[in-house]
Design a protein around this motif. Structure first.
Motif, PDB file in Angstrom:
ATOM      1  N   ARG A 100      71.410   0.915 -30.608  1.00  0.00           N
ATOM      2  CA  ARG A 100      71.388  -0.548 -30.473  1.00  0.00           C
ATOM      3  C   ARG A 100      69.975  -1.049 -30.209  1.00  0.00           C
ATOM      4  O   ARG A 100      69.505  -1.995 -30.848  1.00  0.00           O
ATOM      5  CB  ARG A 100      72.320  -1.001 -29.343  1.00  0.00           C
ATOM      6  N   GLN A 116      74.664   5.399 -28.505  1.00  0.00           N
ATOM      7  CA  GLN A 116      74.923   4.038 -28.960  1.00  0.00           C
ATOM      8  C   GLN A 116      73.932   3.036 -28.367  1.00  0.00           C
ATOM      9  O   GLN A 116      73.512   2.100 -29.053  1.00  0.00           O
ATOM     10  CB  GLN A 116      76.371   3.599 -28.705  1.00  0.00           C
ATOM     11  N   GLU A 117      73.508   3.238 -27.123  1.00  0.00           N
ATOM     12  CA  GLU A 117      72.520   2.327 -26.537  1.00  0.00           C
ATOM     13  C   GLU A 117      71.157   2.505 -27.199  1.00  0.00           C
ATOM     14  O   GLU A 117      70.468   1.521 -27.480  1.00  0.00           O
ATOM     15  CB  GLU A 117      72.390   2.542 -25.024  1.00  0.00           C
ATOM     16  N   VAL A 140      72.741  -6.724 -31.312  1.00  0.00           N
ATOM     17  CA  VAL A 140      73.329  -5.913 -32.367  1.00  0.00           C
ATOM     18  C   VAL A 140      74.515  -5.194 -31.735  1.00  0.00           C
ATOM     19  O   VAL A 140      74.414  -4.668 -30.629  1.00  0.00           O
ATOM     20  CB  VAL A 140      72.328  -4.879 -32.937  1.00  0.00           C
ATOM     21  N   THR A 141      75.637  -5.175 -32.424  1.00  0.00           N
ATOM     22  CA  THR A 141      76.803  -4.442 -31.951  1.00  0.00           C
ATOM     23  C   THR A 141      76.838  -3.087 -32.648  1.00  0.00           C
ATOM     24  O   THR A 141      76.633  -3.006 -33.859  1.00  0.00           O
ATOM     25  CB  THR A 141      78.101  -5.216 -32.261  1.00  0.00           C
ATOM     26  N   VAL A 142      77.096  -2.038 -31.884  1.00  0.00           N
ATOM     27  CA  VAL A 142      77.212  -0.688 -32.429  1.00  0.00           C
ATOM     28  C   VAL A 142      78.602  -0.156 -32.097  1.00  0.00           C
ATOM     29  O   VAL A 142      79.041  -0.238 -30.949  1.00  0.00           O
ATOM     30  CB  VAL A 142      76.132   0.249 -31.834  1.00  0.00           C
ATOM     31  N   THR A 162      67.893  -3.501 -32.717  1.00  0.00           N
ATOM     32  CA  THR A 162      67.440  -4.843 -32.330  1.00  0.00           C
ATOM     33  C   THR A 162      65.953  -5.017 -32.617  1.00  0.00           C
ATOM     34  O   THR A 162      65.530  -6.079 -33.073  1.00  0.00           O
ATOM     35  CB  THR A 162      67.730  -5.162 -30.846  1.00  0.00           C
TER      36      THR A 162
END
Length: 114
Positions: free
Chosen positions: A24, A20-21, A36-38, A28
């Motif tokens: 993200r 997820q990082e 940005v939200t994931v 971005t």
């Protein structure tokens, strides 16, 4: 702020911890956004296509934000599909991708409301 939601039947222990990082950070840069939200929902019961089998890994990607250029949307789709396929070791045909255009007037953060 764009939101990327991933629904998949891949079990949590088969999704790399830092996925997820990395997604993200990738988004971005791709979208040229500060934030940005994931959100990842894994281990779901899913099937793809007209059959009844759930064999194989399936990923649905929903990208929400202000996306109103078909040319740029094609660029985003191609890049995101390739990134996720490589990261999760999937064939791109097992990934469904939808871009949802939400005008800036229709999404808020807490700091915008107060």
């Amino acid at each position: 702020m764009p939101l990327c939601v991933i629904d998949t039947n891949i079990p949590a222990n088969n999704v790399p911890d830092s996925f997820q990082e990395r997604l993200r950070n990738f988004l971005t840069k791709l979208l040229d956004k500060k934030f940005v939200t994931v959100r990842i929902n894994n281990g779901l019961r899913m099937c793809l296509g007209g059959g009844t089998t759930t064999e194989g890994n399936i990923v649905n990607v929903d990208l929400y934000g202000e996306f109103n250029s078909s040319e740029r949307n094609k660029e985003y789709s191609t890049a995101v599909l390739a990134f996720i396929a490589e990261e999760l070791q999937l064939e791109e045909k097992m990934i469904a991708f939808v871009i949802h255009n939400i005008p800036a007037t229709h999404h808020f953060t807490v700091d915008m409301l107060g």
